[in-house]
Design an enzyme around this catalytic site. Structure first.
Site, PDB file in Angstrom:
ATOM      1  N   TRP A  22       0.835  -1.218   0.000  1.00 34.83           N
ATOM      2  CA  TRP A  22       0.000   0.000   0.000  1.00 34.83           C
ATOM      3  C   TRP A  22       0.863   1.258   0.000  1.00 34.83           C
ATOM      4  O   TRP A  22       1.857   1.311   0.721  1.00 34.83           O
ATOM      5  CB  TRP A  22      -0.859  -0.012   1.259  1.00 34.83           C
ATOM      6  N   ASP A  25       0.562   9.177   0.792  1.00 37.34           N
ATOM      7  CA  ASP A  25       1.186  10.474   0.460  1.00 37.34           C
ATOM      8  C   ASP A  25       2.625  10.407  -0.072  1.00 37.34           C
ATOM      9  O   ASP A  25       3.442   9.653   0.453  1.00 37.34           O
ATOM     10  CB  ASP A  25       1.313  11.344   1.713  1.00 37.34           C
ATOM     11  N   ASP A 151       2.993  16.050   9.728  1.00 33.40           N
ATOM     12  CA  ASP A 151       3.368  16.323   8.330  1.00 33.40           C
ATOM     13  C   ASP A 151       4.276  17.552   8.183  1.00 33.40           C
ATOM     14  O   ASP A 151       3.946  18.515   7.473  1.00 33.40           O
ATOM     15  CB  ASP A 151       2.104  16.462   7.439  1.00 33.40           C
TER      16      ASP A 151
HETATM   17  C1  FRU Z   1      -2.595  12.234   4.722  1.00 27.05           C
HETATM   18  C2  FRU Z   1      -2.159  11.541   5.998  1.00 27.05           C
HETATM   19  C3  FRU Z   1      -1.143  12.379   6.744  1.00 27.05           C
HETATM   20  C4  FRU Z   1      -0.414  11.352   7.559  1.00 27.05           C
HETATM   21  C5  FRU Z   1      -0.377  10.171   6.624  1.00 27.05           C
HETATM   22  C6  FRU Z   1      -0.449   8.849   7.323  1.00 27.05           C
HETATM   23  O1  FRU Z   1      -3.049  11.390   3.743  1.00 27.05           O
HETATM   24  O2  FRU Z   1      -3.281  11.263   6.810  1.00 27.05           O
HETATM   25  O3  FRU Z   1      -1.708  13.414   7.490  1.00 27.05           O
HETATM   26  O4  FRU Z   1       0.870  11.781   7.919  1.00 27.05           O
HETATM   27  O5  FRU Z   1      -1.472  10.309   5.746  1.00 27.05           O
HETATM   28  O6  FRU Z   1      -0.230   7.804   6.429  1.00 27.05           O
END
Ligand code: FRU
Length: 484
Positions: A22, A25, A151
């Site tokens: 999978w 981001d 993030d």
């Molecule tokens: C966005 C998110 C981020 C987080 C990541 C976890 O798609 O929710 O905020 O860091 O995916 O996989």
């Protein structure tokens, strides 16, 4: 061991995807020691989201990508339940990866905590986590939610000589997303500077994946808000990605902002990340999927892919995001038609495929409405339908008949004009439509049969005139899985 891919029917030929498992981001997008690096949220052990790792690909040209070993795995006290999204920055010949450590903490009401960490390495392949981790914990502030804090995107400002980091956040009672700003002299010691921007209106309860850049003299704050409410035919995806153009004051740490604008109007575009290249361009890549959407490729041992990289420019006070010009190097053959005038459904010899790039310069002076079918079956029962209605000023894409799993329609506004340019990238299970050189872009996943490859032009009111049509076959840019 990663999950094995068992079928390549939906696997992209030139978009970045994982070698099994999978992905979500994009992370750590950067140019380092002569190569482009992209990391991504990765769960190698299943085709579902799970404890996040950072997968890694590298390229000399933004087009041909190779897989590298997993860069970060969730095994340490500072990130034991996930190495969540983050960014990369070079300092003194070393590449720093800033990321969020996700920690399940059943003792807290929210059930988790998030902290900011970094790892560093000089060969662009191997990274050591800092012994100082976590380098940032959530600020003790009554306006800041205790748990959602993630993030990090880091940049350097040459004028102040300092490093800055934006982090996604929300207010404690969950009603508004916000971006927090941190400041550092050395990338190691960080100081909380300000709440840089916050929701005003229907802009979501949590802002994920913030990015900041100055593009062609304009300060841009991008983010992926969760919780924007649908407004008629706008904001129909579960989450959105967009930006504010404005002014950032490095003294106060406050960003004065304009209106929220979307970066993509299709079904599948999330968590875009930008990076600045040595040649001055700012480019962006995003996850070409959406949370909670069906992903039929999970049956085949993989899930999720990236968009093509896009350039970011400013035009008429808004961002335009055309595909990076490097993509031209993928072209392997070309078919050209000029001065076409069509009055009934038409297929053109040499213009079809499960991958390819189609560029159309359309003359709309006598046309009010047209449709184009992409990935259509011979009998046209399977197809993805693009349409434009000049009087209504609406461009639509419909995937009710696009194949397995998906359905629905998305639209954007395109003001009537005498000309329209469309540039469309097809890659087995994805379509990206760039309207008028990236004025609006629509990205979507589709799952047609491999032999649904027709492109059909369907004139409606006023015929369809095309000044020039170029169709290119495209080569392979990502290693193709080997099936046993
Ligand atoms: C966005 C998110 C981020 C987080 C990541 C976890 O798609 O929710 O905020 O860091 O995916 O996989």
């Amino acid at each position: 061991m990663a999950v094995r891919i068992t079928n390549t029917r939906y696997y992209p030929k030139y978009h970045i995807a994982a070698p099994g498992g999978w992905i979500n981001d994009p992370n750590g997008f950067c140019y380092f020691k002569g190569k482009y690096h992209l990391f991504y949220q990765y769960h190698p052990h299943s085709t579902q989201w799970g404890p996040m790792h950072w997968g890694h690909v590298v390229s000399d040209d933004l087009i041909n990508w190779s897989h590298l070993p997993i860069a970060l795995a969730p095994v340490d006290g500072c990130d034991r339940d996930g190495c969540f999204s983050g960014s990369a920055i070079e300092k003194d010949g070393q590449l720093y990866l800033f990321y969020t450590g996700h920690l399940n903490t059943p003792e807290n009401p929210e059930g988790f905590r998030q902290v900011q960490n970094f790892a560093v390495g000089e060969d662009g392949v191997h990274f050591s986590k800092s012994l100082n981790n976590p380098v940032i914990t959530v600020p003790e502030d009554e306006e800041i939610h205790r748990a959602d804090f993630r993030d990090p995107k880091v940049w350097k400002n040459e004028e102040t000589g300092k490093y800055y980091m934006v982090v996604g956040s929300r207010v404690p009672d969950n009603v508004a997303g916000q971006v927090l700003l941190f400041e550092s002299d050395d990338l190691i010691e960080w100081k909380f500077k300000s709440i840089m921007a916050r929701v005003a209106g229907n802009e979501g309860f949590m802002w994920e994946c913030p990015n900041f850049a100055n593009v062609e003299g304009h300060d841009i704050l991008m983010m992926s808000p969760q919780g924007i409410k649908r407004e008629l035919n706008k904001y129909m995806n579960v989450y959105q990605s967009g930006y504010f153009m404005g002014n950032f004051d490095y003294e106060t740490g406050v960003f004065t902002r304009g209106e929220f604008e979307l970066l993509d109007y299709g079904f599948d575009f999330y968590a875009p990340q930008i990076t600045e290249l040595p040649d001055g361009r700012t480019i962006m890549i995003a996850w070409a999927d959406m949370w909670q959407s069906p992903m039929p490729e999970q049956e085949d041992g993989w899930a999720g892919m990236m968009t093509v990289p896009r350039e970011i420019h400013v035009k008429g006070g808004k961002l335009v995001t055309p595909p990076v010009k490097e993509l031209e190097k993928l072209r392997t053959s070309k078919k050209v038609y000029e001065d076409l005038a069509m009055y009934k459904a038409t297929k053109l010899e040499g213009v079809s495929g499960e991958t390819g790039e189609l560029i159309l310069d359309i003359d709309l002076t006598e046309t009010n409405e047209f449709e184009i079918y992409l990935r259509a079956s011979e009998d046209k029962t399977q197809k993805t339908v693009l349409s434009y209605n000049k009087a209504l000023e609406i461009f639509r894409v419909n995937r009710d008949e696009s194949g397995a799993g998906v359905d629905g329609e998305r639209e954007c506004t395109i003001a009537p004009a005498d000309k329209m340019k469309l540039q469309i990238f097809l890659d087995r299970s994805s379509i990206e439509i760039f309207i008028n050189d990236g004025e609006k872009v629509m990205s979507l996943r589709v799952y047609p049969n491999a032999d649904s490859t027709d492109i059909v032009f369907v004139p409606k009111e006023g015929g369809l005139k095309i000044d020039s049509l170029n169709f290119y076959e495209l080569g392979v840019g990502i290693p193709q899985p080997v099936i046993d």
